[in-house]
Write a protein that holds these residues in place. Structure first.
Motif, PDB file in Angstrom:
ATOM      1  N   SER A 222      68.742  16.798  62.219  1.00 36.30           N
ATOM      2  CA  SER A 222      68.579  15.853  63.334  1.00 36.30           C
ATOM      3  C   SER A 222      67.891  14.594  62.836  1.00 36.30           C
ATOM      4  O   SER A 222      67.396  14.543  61.704  1.00 36.30           O
ATOM      5  CB  SER A 222      67.732  16.514  64.447  1.00 36.30           C
ATOM      6  OG  SER A 222      67.411  15.605  65.472  1.00 36.30           O
ATOM      7  N   ASP A 223      67.841  13.579  63.721  1.00 38.78           N
ATOM      8  CA  ASP A 223      67.052  12.395  63.400  1.00 38.78           C
ATOM      9  C   ASP A 223      65.639  12.498  63.972  1.00 38.78           C
ATOM     10  O   ASP A 223      64.814  11.602  63.786  1.00 38.78           O
ATOM     11  CB  ASP A 223      67.740  11.119  63.915  1.00 38.78           C
ATOM     12  CG  ASP A 223      67.940  11.132  65.426  1.00 38.78           C
ATOM     13  OD1 ASP A 223      67.473  12.075  66.107  1.00 38.78           O
ATOM     14  OD2 ASP A 223      68.579  10.196  65.948  1.00 38.78           O
ATOM     15  N   GLY A 224      65.360  13.608  64.690  1.00 32.26           N
ATOM     16  CA  GLY A 224      64.007  13.847  65.208  1.00 32.26           C
ATOM     17  C   GLY A 224      63.654  13.081  66.457  1.00 32.26           C
ATOM     18  O   GLY A 224      62.516  13.156  66.927  1.00 32.26           O
ATOM     19  N   ASP A 225      64.599  12.380  67.037  1.00 31.28           N
ATOM     20  CA  ASP A 225      64.312  11.511  68.187  1.00 31.28           C
ATOM     21  C   ASP A 225      64.536  12.275  69.486  1.00 31.28           C
ATOM     22  O   ASP A 225      65.608  12.207  70.088  1.00 31.28           O
ATOM     23  CB  ASP A 225      65.207  10.265  68.126  1.00 31.28           C
ATOM     24  CG  ASP A 225      64.908   9.281  69.251  1.00 31.28           C
ATOM     25  OD1 ASP A 225      63.824   9.380  69.848  1.00 31.28           O
ATOM     26  OD2 ASP A 225      65.774   8.425  69.523  1.00 31.28           O
ATOM     27  N   ASP A 226      63.534  13.031  69.951  1.00 35.35           N
ATOM     28  CA  ASP A 226      63.648  13.818  71.181  1.00 35.35           C
ATOM     29  C   ASP A 226      63.381  12.942  72.400  1.00 35.35           C
ATOM     30  O   ASP A 226      62.413  12.203  72.444  1.00 35.35           O
ATOM     31  CB  ASP A 226      62.648  14.974  71.155  1.00 35.35           C
ATOM     32  CG  ASP A 226      62.867  15.955  72.298  1.00 35.35           C
ATOM     33  OD1 ASP A 226      62.651  15.573  73.459  1.00 35.35           O
ATOM     34  OD2 ASP A 226      63.259  17.096  72.027  1.00 35.35           O
ATOM     35  N   GLN A 255      67.638   4.672  58.554  1.00 38.56           N
ATOM     36  CA  GLN A 255      67.004   3.380  58.811  1.00 38.56           C
ATOM     37  C   GLN A 255      66.272   2.840  57.589  1.00 38.56           C
ATOM     38  O   GLN A 255      66.040   1.643  57.480  1.00 38.56           O
ATOM     39  CB  GLN A 255      66.043   3.513  59.991  1.00 38.56           C
ATOM     40  CG  GLN A 255      66.729   3.843  61.307  1.00 38.56           C
ATOM     41  CD  GLN A 255      65.745   3.896  62.460  1.00 38.56           C
ATOM     42  OE1 GLN A 255      64.700   3.255  62.440  1.00 38.56           O
ATOM     43  NE2 GLN A 255      66.078   4.681  63.472  1.00 38.56           N
ATOM     44  N   TRP A 256      65.919   3.729  56.694  1.00 40.41           N
ATOM     45  CA  TRP A 256      65.150   3.343  55.526  1.00 40.41           C
ATOM     46  C   TRP A 256      66.037   2.926  54.357  1.00 40.41           C
ATOM     47  O   TRP A 256      65.558   2.495  53.322  1.00 40.41           O
ATOM     48  CB  TRP A 256      64.285   4.522  55.076  1.00 40.41           C
ATOM     49  CG  TRP A 256      65.061   5.805  55.039  1.00 40.41           C
ATOM     50  CD1 TRP A 256      65.225   6.697  56.058  1.00 40.41           C
ATOM     51  CD2 TRP A 256      65.812   6.322  53.950  1.00 40.41           C
ATOM     52  NE1 TRP A 256      66.035   7.737  55.672  1.00 40.41           N
ATOM     53  CE2 TRP A 256      66.410   7.540  54.384  1.00 40.41           C
ATOM     54  CE3 TRP A 256      66.068   5.883  52.651  1.00 40.41           C
ATOM     55  CZ2 TRP A 256      67.223   8.313  53.557  1.00 40.41           C
ATOM     56  CZ3 TRP A 256      66.869   6.656  51.836  1.00 40.41           C
ATOM     57  CH2 TRP A 256      67.434   7.856  52.293  1.00 40.41           C
ATOM     58  N   VAL A 257      67.362   3.132  54.483  1.00 40.70           N
ATOM     59  CA  VAL A 257      68.260   2.942  53.351  1.00 40.70           C
ATOM     60  C   VAL A 257      68.611   1.477  53.164  1.00 40.70           C
ATOM     61  O   VAL A 257      69.000   0.790  54.111  1.00 40.70           O
ATOM     62  CB  VAL A 257      69.552   3.761  53.540  1.00 40.70           C
ATOM     63  CG1 VAL A 257      70.522   3.497  52.393  1.00 40.70           C
ATOM     64  CG2 VAL A 257      69.223   5.238  53.630  1.00 40.70           C
ATOM     65  N   SER A 258      68.472   1.001  51.941  1.00 34.45           N
ATOM     66  CA  SER A 258      68.986  -0.312  51.582  1.00 34.45           C
ATOM     67  C   SER A 258      70.213  -0.113  50.707  1.00 34.45           C
ATOM     68  O   SER A 258      70.479   0.986  50.229  1.00 34.45           O
ATOM     69  CB  SER A 258      67.925  -1.123  50.813  1.00 34.45           C
ATOM     70  OG  SER A 258      67.684  -0.539  49.548  1.00 34.45           O
ATOM     71  N   LEU A 259      70.983  -1.155  50.503  1.00 34.61           N
ATOM     72  CA  LEU A 259      72.222  -1.021  49.732  1.00 34.61           C
ATOM     73  C   LEU A 259      71.966  -0.494  48.332  1.00 34.61           C
ATOM     74  O   LEU A 259      72.787   0.215  47.754  1.00 34.61           O
ATOM     75  CB  LEU A 259      72.941  -2.372  49.666  1.00 34.61           C
ATOM     76  CG  LEU A 259      73.505  -2.891  50.994  1.00 34.61           C
ATOM     77  CD1 LEU A 259      74.140  -4.257  50.795  1.00 34.61           C
ATOM     78  CD2 LEU A 259      74.539  -1.915  51.567  1.00 34.61           C
ATOM     79  N   SER A 260      70.834  -0.843  47.760  1.00 32.18           N
ATOM     80  CA  SER A 260      70.538  -0.416  46.398  1.00 32.18           C
ATOM     81  C   SER A 260      70.102   1.043  46.326  1.00 32.18           C
ATOM     82  O   SER A 260      69.961   1.593  45.245  1.00 32.18           O
ATOM     83  CB  SER A 260      69.432  -1.300  45.806  1.00 32.18           C
ATOM     84  OG  SER A 260      68.237  -1.144  46.559  1.00 32.18           O
ATOM     85  N   ILE A 272      60.536   5.484  51.647  1.00 26.91           N
ATOM     86  CA  ILE A 272      59.203   4.891  51.536  1.00 26.91           C
ATOM     87  C   ILE A 272      58.562   4.801  52.914  1.00 26.91           C
ATOM     88  O   ILE A 272      57.369   5.065  53.083  1.00 26.91           O
ATOM     89  CB  ILE A 272      59.309   3.492  50.887  1.00 26.91           C
ATOM     90  CG1 ILE A 272      59.850   3.624  49.469  1.00 26.91           C
ATOM     91  CG2 ILE A 272      57.970   2.790  50.896  1.00 26.91           C
ATOM     92  CD1 ILE A 272      60.152   2.291  48.811  1.00 26.91           C
ATOM     93  N   GLN A 273      59.358   4.467  53.906  1.00 23.54           N
ATOM     94  CA  GLN A 273      58.852   4.326  55.266  1.00 23.54           C
ATOM     95  C   GLN A 273      59.595   5.290  56.191  1.00 23.54           C
ATOM     96  O   GLN A 273      60.750   5.082  56.526  1.00 23.54           O
ATOM     97  CB  GLN A 273      59.039   2.888  55.764  1.00 23.54           C
ATOM     98  CG  GLN A 273      58.460   2.633  57.147  1.00 23.54           C
ATOM     99  CD  GLN A 273      56.943   2.768  57.169  1.00 23.54           C
ATOM    100  OE1 GLN A 273      56.266   2.300  56.262  1.00 23.54           O
ATOM    101  NE2 GLN A 273      56.438   3.427  58.198  1.00 23.54           N
ATOM    102  N   LYS A 274      58.927   6.378  56.597  1.00 28.51           N
ATOM    103  CA  LYS A 274      59.547   7.343  57.487  1.00 28.51           C
ATOM    104  C   LYS A 274      59.514   6.831  58.923  1.00 28.51           C
ATOM    105  O   LYS A 274      58.586   6.146  59.337  1.00 28.51           O
ATOM    106  CB  LYS A 274      58.827   8.683  57.408  1.00 28.51           C
ATOM    107  CG  LYS A 274      58.937   9.404  56.074  1.00 28.51           C
ATOM    108  CD  LYS A 274      58.304  10.782  56.160  1.00 28.51           C
ATOM    109  CE  LYS A 274      58.433  11.527  54.847  1.00 28.51           C
ATOM    110  NZ  LYS A 274      57.620  10.936  53.780  1.00 28.51           N
ATOM    111  N   THR A 275      60.524   7.208  59.683  1.00 27.96           N
ATOM    112  CA  THR A 275      60.557   6.865  61.102  1.00 27.96           C
ATOM    113  C   THR A 275      59.676   7.854  61.878  1.00 27.96           C
ATOM    114  O   THR A 275      59.225   8.882  61.340  1.00 27.96           O
ATOM    115  CB  THR A 275      61.983   6.945  61.652  1.00 27.96           C
ATOM    116  OG1 THR A 275      62.416   8.314  61.602  1.00 27.96           O
ATOM    117  CG2 THR A 275      62.932   6.081  60.830  1.00 27.96           C
ATOM    118  N   GLU A 276      59.453   7.563  63.149  1.00 30.10           N
ATOM    119  CA  GLU A 276      58.685   8.497  63.984  1.00 30.10           C
ATOM    120  C   GLU A 276      59.407   9.836  64.081  1.00 30.10           C
ATOM    121  O   GLU A 276      58.785  10.905  64.067  1.00 30.10           O
ATOM    122  CB  GLU A 276      58.486   7.902  65.373  1.00 30.10           C
ATOM    123  CG  GLU A 276      57.647   8.781  66.290  1.00 30.10           C
ATOM    124  CD  GLU A 276      57.393   8.148  67.645  1.00 30.10           C
ATOM    125  OE1 GLU A 276      56.897   8.850  68.543  1.00 30.10           O
ATOM    126  OE2 GLU A 276      57.695   6.946  67.799  1.00 30.10           O
ATOM    127  N   GLY A 277      60.739   9.784  64.175  1.00 28.41           N
ATOM    128  CA  GLY A 277      61.511  11.025  64.202  1.00 28.41           C
ATOM    129  C   GLY A 277      61.363  11.823  62.923  1.00 28.41           C
ATOM    130  O   GLY A 277      61.295  13.061  62.949  1.00 28.41           O
TER     131      GLY A 277
END
Length: 371
Positions: A222-226, A255-260, A272-277
């Motif tokens: 999941s993305d954790g977004d309840d 959301q954290w993914v860049s093209l590289s 590097i930066q986790k979401t709240e989910g």
């Protein structure tokens, strides 16, 4: 002469009447009536003078219950490799920072697995549904052993739904997984709660004469977004802890993914930066003794799936009777240490709620809850 005979008959008749009026006893002895024990006797009549029943012998089994906390856990070394050969004396267990006496200790290897595959099918993961399906199928084919392990598939959006009941056939599970479609809200906590309460609380027994001890697992993708659950995160975690269910979470967030960072050979700087989910998924996993993963490609999970399978089949079990136990519903933190091996990491559930008889088990089978 005739009068004499009549007199004799009258006497015999009177004698027979007198005998018939006496209390009768069976032809057997009293010992024969009560069995081979000569001291046994029929139940005594009430003592009319005192109005009380005299004490009677009653054959019954009295089962006394004690509050045991049973913890399944894994030990890893500094290189995150399993350590399967430790003994009871290598461990110390603390309940709310109070050291406890370990009453039971076992090494449990090659346990049958009972797996709940929980798939997020809400709108928020629509773009990652293919990733989710591939991850779930790959995990099952990597870990599930035919005729020994079993799994079920539950999807959740507005509410949880079991789409495939427990089975040991990976093909049946795959067929349901690949047919999932995204749509609706997200009720993660309800899904975890229901999976533990209704499915993993009494999973199928192992085949044959094997002991009724299994490892209960949730793979949560999941993305954790309840946003729709009626149960709270704390309630979901408590239900998992109650039935010794370990949660492994796989994040679908990108959301954290860049093209590289999409190159599977360059994963070092990811997440590097986790979401709240992501943080919610990590909390669910860590509170129950599992792990959370933050991949981009399904290929990133290949080794992780193998590691999870090895972990689940190489467990230790400790049971202790808390000296500070009060059935007040409060949360107790559990900490297990390996004092002689400072670099070792113990992965176990973080605690339990002290419910009345919540951890009580019959004294004759004190570690029954460890399955």
């Amino acid at each position: 002469m005739r009068r004499a005979l009549i007199s004799i008959f009258l006497c015999l008749a009177l004698l027979g009447t007198a005998i018939a009026g006496r209390p009768q006893q069976s032809s057997g002895s009293s010992a024969a009536q009560t069995g081979s024990n000569p001291q046994a006797s029929p139940p005594a009549k009430p003592d009319a003078a005192k109005g009380q029943e005299p004490p009677q012998r009653v054959d019954q089994t009295i089962t006394r219950t004690i509050n045991l906390v049973d913890v399944l856990f894994t030990v890893l070394n500094r290189r995150s490799k399993l350590v399967p050969d430790l003994e009871k004396d290598n461990f110390k267990v603390f309940d709310n920072n109070t050291q406890q006496t370990i009453r039971f200790f076992t090494r449990q290897t090659d346990l049958p697995l009972r797996i709940g595959m929980l798939l997020d099918t809400s709108n928020s993961i629509r773009d990652r549904i293919k990733f989710e399906q591939d991850a779930a199928v790959n995990f099952l084919y990597s870990v599930l052993r035919r005729n020994k392990d079993a799994a079920f598939v539950m999807t959740f959006d507005d509410e949880p739904q079991v789409v495939q009941a427990f089975t040991g056939e990976a093909d049946k599970l795959r067929d349901q997984i690949v047919n999932t479609r995204a749509g609706g809200g997200t009720a993660i906590y309800d899904a975890v709660y229901q999976a533990c309460e209704k499915e993993l609380s009494h999973p199928p027994r192992p085949p044959g004469d094997q002991p009724d001890v299994v490892r209960r697992v949730i793979i949560l993708i999941s993305d954790g977004d309840d946003n729709l659950s009626t149960h709270t995160r704390a309630e979901a975690i408590e239900m998992a802890q109650r039935f010794s269910v370990v949660i492994y979470a796989i994040s679908t967030s990108t959301q954290w993914v860049s093209l590289s960072q999409t190159d599977p050979q360059k994963t070092a700087n990811r997440k590097i930066q986790k979401t709240e989910g992501d943080n919610i998924l990590q909390d669910l996993a860590e509170q129950t003794g599992g792990r959370a993963f933050f991949p981009y490609h399904v290929d990133d999970l290949d080794q992780s799936f193998q590691d999870i399978g090895d972990e689940l089949r190489n467990q230790y079990s400790i049971a202790y009777n808390p000296t500070n136990y009060v059935a007040d519903g409060k949360y107790h933190k559990i900490r297990i240490e390996t004092p002689d091996h400072k670099g070792y990491q113990v992965r176990a559930r973080r605690g339990y709620f002290a419910r009345a008889n919540g951890n009580a088990v019959p004294q004759s089978n004190p570690v029954g809850s460890g399955g």
